[in-house]
Design a protein around this motif. Structure first.
Motif, short mmCIF file in Angstrom:
data_model
loop_
_atom_site.label_atom_id
_atom_site.label_comp_id
_atom_site.label_asym_id
_atom_site.label_seq_id
_atom_site.Cartn_x
_atom_site.Cartn_y
_atom_site.Cartn_z
N LEU A 15 62.24 88.20 29.72
CA LEU A 15 62.79 89.13 30.72
C LEU A 15 61.69 89.91 31.42
O LEU A 15 61.82 90.25 32.60
N GLU A 47 67.41 84.17 38.72
CA GLU A 47 68.70 84.56 38.18
C GLU A 47 69.25 83.49 37.23
O GLU A 47 69.82 83.81 36.18
N ARG A 87 67.29 83.81 34.09
CA ARG A 87 67.72 85.01 33.35
C ARG A 87 69.01 84.76 32.56
O ARG A 87 69.17 85.25 31.43
N SER A 88 69.92 83.99 33.14
CA SER A 88 71.22 83.77 32.50
C SER A 88 71.25 82.58 31.55
O SER A 88 72.29 82.29 30.96
N CYS A 147 65.84 82.17 28.21
CA CYS A 147 65.33 83.50 28.53
C CYS A 147 65.66 84.48 27.42
O CYS A 147 66.79 84.96 27.29
N VAL A 178 60.31 87.70 34.18
CA VAL A 178 61.38 87.47 35.17
C VAL A 178 61.49 88.69 36.09
O VAL A 178 61.53 88.55 37.33
N GLN A 179 61.51 89.87 35.49
CA GLN A 179 61.62 91.10 36.29
C GLN A 179 60.38 91.31 37.15
O GLN A 179 60.47 91.72 38.31
#
Length: 344
Positions: free
Chosen positions: A319, A306, A309-310, A314, A322-323
């Motif tokens: 993404l 997380e 991601r933020s 990223c 990350v997912q």
């Protein structure tokens, strides 16, 4: 007090310098930077710091040579050597304090650690000189002098900004996690009994490794599988993050610098959590402990992803992984819990 190769007055001079350096070392280790409202020139900082480090190395060499053979320096010359050594140390510590935390806490921590290592090396050298035989160059003096040189040489390898400092952290942590995974896989592949090499070979054949607590059961091995998957996801997170930092990492602006620090901070939490999980997987397996550590590592990895991601590192292409890794963490967590509950 040992005064092996100095008269009393020279020894007092060296001892005073030693005490001063030890105090400076402690302040550098625990102190804060001098935050300033003025502009900070990072390039000028590194130029000045490298000059200061070079001066410390040179003064350490002079000190070793002066006290390694007769005749010993006069009291006046000895005091000049001591003052020059202390001056170089004060300059190094002062320049270190120029580096503000706004350049990155991660960077500053690595520069601080390198500075402390130099100060500790010089302090050790002084202790050796104070305790060495009269006018002789001992192996211990050579080793201590070499230690100061080595500590000074490390400054050339330090990252020059916070992006590089984060990459150093990621490289170190990835290596630790990789080692934990490889040790587990080696234990799984080599024998049914992971403690085979540490048990007593003198046991008679009938009683050899009769303790089933040293074996992994088939169910144990099933539980280990998703745990290994989670550990591998941790390693993948850091590898992928390192690539993203290399491609997208930016130290322009305090927000970007702070995000890199946040990533470094949580990265340092990963390897201890992986180690905790790996240790509880060895027989006799404590399923409640395994479930606890699996849950902790999964929660940490979710928070890690997380934060990635933020952050500014990223982009759209990041993404995707990350997912994917978020899904891998959830999958392995749920699989491990199901297998543990089946056993209970």
């Amino acid at each position: 007090m040992s005064v092996g190769n100095c008269d009393g007055s020279l020894s007092v001079s060296l001892r005073n310098v030693l005490n001063s350096i030890q105090c400076i070392r402690d302040r550098v280790r625990d102190g804060e930077s001098n935050e300033s409202d003025g502009a900070f020139n990072l390039s000028n900082f590194w130029d000045t710091l490298n000059q200061a480090v070079k001066a410390v190395s040179q003064e350490a060499t002079k000190l070793t040579l002066a006290f390694s053979r007769p005749p010993l320096p006069s009291l006046q010359d000895g005091e000049k050597l001591s003052e020059s050594m202390l001056k170089s140390i004060l300059t190094l510590s002062t320049v270190y304090y120029w580096l503000p935390k706004s350049q990155g806490v991660t960077l500053r921590r690595q520069v601080r650690d390198a500075t402390v290592e130099v100060l500790e090396g010089v302090a050790q050298l002084l202790e050796v000189i104070l305790g060495s035989p009269l006018g002789s160059l001992t192996q211990e003096q050579l080793t201590s002098t070499g230690g100061v040189w080595s500590a000074c040489d490390q400054f050339a390898q330090l990252p020059k900004e916070n992006k590089g400092a984060l990459l150093v952290v990621l490289s170190s942590q990835t290596g630790v996690v990789k080692d934990a995974i490889e040790e587990m896989e080696q234990a799984l592949s080599e024998a049914q009994d992971p403690f085979n090499d540490v048990l007593d070979d003198d046991q008679d054949e009938d009683n050899r490794r009769g303790n089933q607590d040293t074996y992994w059961s088939e169910r144990d091995r099933q539980v280990i599988s998703p745990c290994r998957g989670l550990m591998k996801a941790a390693a993948a997170c850091m590898r992928k993050l390192a690539s993203a930092v290399k491609a997208n990492g930016d130290v322009a602006g305090p927000q970007n610098v702070a995000q890199l620090d946040d990533l470094a901070d949580i990265s340092r939490e990963i390897s201890p959590s992986v180690d905790d999980l790996a240790l509880c997987l060895y027989p006799p397996m404590d399923y409640s402990g395994v479930e606890n550590n699996v849950s902790k590592l999964a929660a940490l990895l979710k928070r890690f992803l997380e934060i990635i991601r933020s952050s500014h590192v990223c982009g759209e292409s990041e993404l995707t992984w990350v997912q994917f890794l978020e899904g891998a963490v959830d999958h392995n967590l749920q699989k491990a819990k199901v297998l543990i509950e089946m056993d209970s």
